[in-house]
Motif scaffolding. Structure first.
Motif, PDB file in Angstrom:
ATOM      1  N   ASP A  77      -9.501 -24.688 -18.649  1.00  0.00           N
ATOM      2  CA  ASP A  77     -10.619 -23.876 -18.185  1.00  0.00           C
ATOM      3  C   ASP A  77     -11.608 -23.662 -19.323  1.00  0.00           C
ATOM      4  O   ASP A  77     -11.244 -23.705 -20.501  1.00  0.00           O
ATOM      5  N   ALA A  78     -12.875 -23.424 -18.968  1.00  0.00           N
ATOM      6  CA  ALA A  78     -13.906 -23.222 -20.000  1.00  0.00           C
ATOM      7  C   ALA A  78     -13.571 -22.048 -20.903  1.00  0.00           C
ATOM      8  O   ALA A  78     -13.797 -22.101 -22.121  1.00  0.00           O
ATOM      9  N   PHE A  79     -13.035 -20.964 -20.331  1.00  0.00           N
ATOM     10  CA  PHE A  79     -12.671 -19.796 -21.139  1.00  0.00           C
ATOM     11  C   PHE A  79     -11.607 -20.165 -22.170  1.00  0.00           C
ATOM     12  O   PHE A  79     -11.653 -19.714 -23.318  1.00  0.00           O
ATOM     13  N   GLU A  80     -10.643 -20.958 -21.750  1.00  0.00           N
ATOM     14  CA  GLU A  80      -9.578 -21.360 -22.672  1.00  0.00           C
ATOM     15  C   GLU A  80     -10.140 -22.208 -23.809  1.00  0.00           C
ATOM     16  O   GLU A  80      -9.738 -22.053 -24.965  1.00  0.00           O
ATOM     17  N   MET A 105     -17.837 -32.938 -29.392  1.00  0.00           N
ATOM     18  CA  MET A 105     -18.412 -32.906 -28.043  1.00  0.00           C
ATOM     19  C   MET A 105     -17.562 -33.730 -27.075  1.00  0.00           C
ATOM     20  O   MET A 105     -17.303 -33.309 -25.940  1.00  0.00           O
ATOM     21  N   ILE A 106     -17.123 -34.907 -27.520  1.00  0.00           N
ATOM     22  CA  ILE A 106     -16.282 -35.750 -26.659  1.00  0.00           C
ATOM     23  C   ILE A 106     -14.949 -35.068 -26.381  1.00  0.00           C
ATOM     24  O   ILE A 106     -14.461 -35.055 -25.246  1.00  0.00           O
ATOM     25  N   ALA A 107     -14.360 -34.453 -27.419  1.00  0.00           N
ATOM     26  CA  ALA A 107     -13.076 -33.774 -27.239  1.00  0.00           C
ATOM     27  C   ALA A 107     -13.203 -32.612 -26.259  1.00  0.00           C
ATOM     28  O   ALA A 107     -12.346 -32.422 -25.385  1.00  0.00           O
ATOM     29  N   MET A 108     -14.286 -31.825 -26.381  1.00  0.00           N
ATOM     30  CA  MET A 108     -14.479 -30.692 -25.470  1.00  0.00           C
ATOM     31  C   MET A 108     -14.706 -31.167 -24.046  1.00  0.00           C
ATOM     32  O   MET A 108     -14.220 -30.546 -23.089  1.00  0.00           O
ATOM     33  N   PHE A 109     -15.447 -32.260 -23.886  1.00  0.00           N
ATOM     34  CA  PHE A 109     -15.675 -32.802 -22.545  1.00  0.00           C
ATOM     35  C   PHE A 109     -14.360 -33.236 -21.908  1.00  0.00           C
ATOM     36  O   PHE A 109     -14.092 -32.940 -20.739  1.00  0.00           O
ATOM     37  N   TYR A 163     -16.921 -26.915 -15.292  1.00  0.00           N
ATOM     38  CA  TYR A 163     -16.960 -26.184 -14.024  1.00  0.00           C
ATOM     39  C   TYR A 163     -17.090 -27.136 -12.833  1.00  0.00           C
ATOM     40  O   TYR A 163     -16.906 -26.724 -11.699  1.00  0.00           O
ATOM     41  N   MET A 164     -17.422 -28.404 -13.127  1.00  0.00           N
ATOM     42  CA  MET A 164     -17.719 -29.327 -12.031  1.00  0.00           C
ATOM     43  C   MET A 164     -16.716 -30.452 -11.869  1.00  0.00           C
ATOM     44  O   MET A 164     -16.436 -30.875 -10.745  1.00  0.00           O
ATOM     45  N   HIS A 165     -16.195 -30.989 -12.994  1.00  0.00           N
ATOM     46  CA  HIS A 165     -15.373 -32.177 -12.788  1.00  0.00           C
ATOM     47  C   HIS A 165     -13.921 -31.809 -12.485  1.00  0.00           C
ATOM     48  O   HIS A 165     -13.401 -30.784 -12.917  1.00  0.00           O
ATOM     49  N   PRO A 166     -13.256 -32.642 -11.672  1.00  0.00           N
ATOM     50  CA  PRO A 166     -11.878 -32.368 -11.266  1.00  0.00           C
ATOM     51  C   PRO A 166     -10.922 -32.544 -12.437  1.00  0.00           C
ATOM     52  O   PRO A 166     -11.287 -33.145 -13.449  1.00  0.00           O
ATOM     53  N   PRO A 167      -9.704 -32.020 -12.329  1.00  0.00           N
ATOM     54  CA  PRO A 167      -9.164 -31.325 -11.147  1.00  0.00           C
ATOM     55  C   PRO A 167      -9.333 -29.812 -11.177  1.00  0.00           C
ATOM     56  O   PRO A 167      -8.998 -29.137 -10.218  1.00  0.00           O
ATOM     57  N   LEU A 168      -9.830 -29.249 -12.299  1.00  0.00           N
ATOM     58  CA  LEU A 168      -9.866 -27.787 -12.444  1.00  0.00           C
ATOM     59  C   LEU A 168     -11.250 -27.191 -12.243  1.00  0.00           C
ATOM     60  O   LEU A 168     -11.431 -26.002 -12.472  1.00  0.00           O
ATOM     61  N   GLY A 169     -12.242 -27.979 -11.842  1.00  0.00           N
ATOM     62  CA  GLY A 169     -13.594 -27.442 -11.731  1.00  0.00           C
ATOM     63  C   GLY A 169     -13.695 -26.334 -10.694  1.00  0.00           C
ATOM     64  O   GLY A 169     -13.490 -26.589  -9.498  1.00  0.00           O
ATOM     65  N   PRO A 170     -14.011 -25.100 -11.117  1.00  0.00           N
ATOM     66  CA  PRO A 170     -14.130 -24.001 -10.143  1.00  0.00           C
ATOM     67  C   PRO A 170     -15.185 -24.262  -9.082  1.00  0.00           C
ATOM     68  O   PRO A 170     -15.036 -23.835  -7.930  1.00  0.00           O
ATOM     69  N   ILE A 220      -8.849 -10.408 -12.985  1.00  0.00           N
ATOM     70  CA  ILE A 220      -9.545 -11.450 -13.751  1.00  0.00           C
ATOM     71  C   ILE A 220      -9.778 -11.004 -15.183  1.00  0.00           C
ATOM     72  O   ILE A 220      -9.573 -11.770 -16.139  1.00  0.00           O
ATOM     73  N   THR A 221     -10.199  -9.741 -15.361  1.00  0.00           N
ATOM     74  CA  THR A 221     -10.452  -9.224 -16.709  1.00  0.00           C
ATOM     75  C   THR A 221      -9.169  -9.206 -17.531  1.00  0.00           C
ATOM     76  O   THR A 221      -9.169  -9.565 -18.714  1.00  0.00           O
ATOM     77  N   SER A 222      -8.060  -8.800 -16.908  1.00  0.00           N
ATOM     78  CA  SER A 222      -6.783  -8.778 -17.616  1.00  0.00           C
ATOM     79  C   SER A 222      -6.358 -10.176 -18.029  1.00  0.00           C
ATOM     80  O   SER A 222      -5.871 -10.387 -19.146  1.00  0.00           O
ATOM     81  N   MET A 223      -6.576 -11.150 -17.135  1.00  0.00           N
ATOM     82  CA  MET A 223      -6.226 -12.534 -17.451  1.00  0.00           C
ATOM     83  C   MET A 223      -7.045 -13.031 -18.646  1.00  0.00           C
ATOM     84  O   MET A 223      -6.518 -13.652 -19.569  1.00  0.00           O
ATOM     85  N   ILE A 224      -8.351 -12.734 -18.639  1.00  0.00           N
ATOM     86  CA  ILE A 224      -9.215 -13.175 -19.738  1.00  0.00           C
ATOM     87  C   ILE A 224      -8.793 -12.535 -21.054  1.00  0.00           C
ATOM     88  O   ILE A 224      -8.759 -13.186 -22.102  1.00  0.00           O
ATOM     89  N   PHE A 225      -8.450 -11.254 -21.018  1.00  0.00           N
ATOM     90  CA  PHE A 225      -8.040 -10.578 -22.243  1.00  0.00           C
ATOM     91  C   PHE A 225      -6.702 -11.109 -22.752  1.00  0.00           C
ATOM     92  O   PHE A 225      -6.487 -11.188 -23.969  1.00  0.00           O
ATOM     93  N   LEU A 226      -5.792 -11.473 -21.834  1.00  0.00           N
ATOM     94  CA  LEU A 226      -4.537 -12.075 -22.272  1.00  0.00           C
ATOM     95  C   LEU A 226      -4.784 -13.408 -22.967  1.00  0.00           C
ATOM     96  O   LEU A 226      -4.182 -13.710 -24.005  1.00  0.00           O
ATOM     97  N   ILE A 227      -5.688 -14.214 -22.389  1.00  0.00           N
ATOM     98  CA  ILE A 227      -6.045 -15.483 -23.032  1.00  0.00           C
ATOM     99  C   ILE A 227      -6.669 -15.221 -24.395  1.00  0.00           C
ATOM    100  O   ILE A 227      -6.368 -15.900 -25.385  1.00  0.00           O
TER     101      ILE A 227
END
Length: 202
Positions: A103-106, A92-96, A142-149, A46-53
């Motif tokens: 993903d939130a990290f992205e 705010m609308i664009a981020m939503f 984190y909550m709405h589909p389709p990618l909400g963890p 997970i850490t490696s993935m985050i650092f690559l992003i």
């Protein structure tokens, strides 16, 4: 962290060490080691993935700024109807909406470095308030589909009679609560800024 004694990374390490010690006490040295190895492997992945992003987002941001993208974004936001409020609302609308496909990290690593400097150059935008608004907004991803963890976590522990559709419908009130919190923060920015300003000064 609030007292400036530790950074977020150092504070997180205290929790990590505490979890390892608790596992060792509960499972014994052999059991703790058996649990620790896959946990360390997963954490490394997970850490490696985050650092690559992070590396890719940094390269993108550098190229974007080098080509004058910051000025382009600032002009685009400044020309929106409604002035500063219109610019913040558009972001705010664009981020939503991006939370549905990213993903939130992205979003934090790719989108925030592009729009935040442009917004902070506008008069009346408090950086603490803007950061809290973005954080609350990103919580919805984190909550709405389709990618909400959160949905994947629930799917893993939910009984078979609870379908994915049930969870998609059930998450709607919680997303609405997040949006209501955003509206409250919009009209009462002191809820986000009062404590930091009191601790660190305005």
């Amino acid at each position: 962290m609030l007292g400036g004694i530790a950074t977020p990374t150092e504070a997180a390490s205290v929790g990590g060490v505490g979890a390892i010690l608790l596992a060792g006490v509960k499972l014994g040295p052999a059991g703790g080691a058996r649990v620790l190895v896959p946990v360390l492997a997963r954490t490394t992945q997970i850490t490696s993935m985050i650092f690559l992003i992070l590396i890719g987002a940094t390269l993108f941001s550098l190229v974007f700024r080098g080509l004058g993208g910051d000025d382009l974004v600032q002009r685009a936001l400044s020309n929106l109807p409604g002035g500063v409020a219109g610019a913040v609302l558009a972001v705010m609308i664009a981020m939503f909406l991006l939370g549905f496909v990213m993903d939130a990290f992205e979003i934090i690593f790719v989108v925030v470095p592009i729009v935040a400097p442009a917004l902070l150059k506008m008069s009346g935008v408090d950086p603490v308030w803007l950061a809290v608004m973005m954080a609350v907004n990103l919580q919805t991803s984190y909550m709405h589909p389709p990618l909400g963890p959160t949905l994947f976590f629930l799917r893993g522990v939910a009984p078979p009679e609870i379908t994915t559709r049930h969870m998609y419908v059930g998450i709607i009130p919680f997303v609405i609560i997040q949006l209501v919190a955003l509206v409250v923060l919009w009209f009462a920015p002191g809820l986000a800024t009062a404590l930091p300003h009191k601790l660190y000064g305005s």
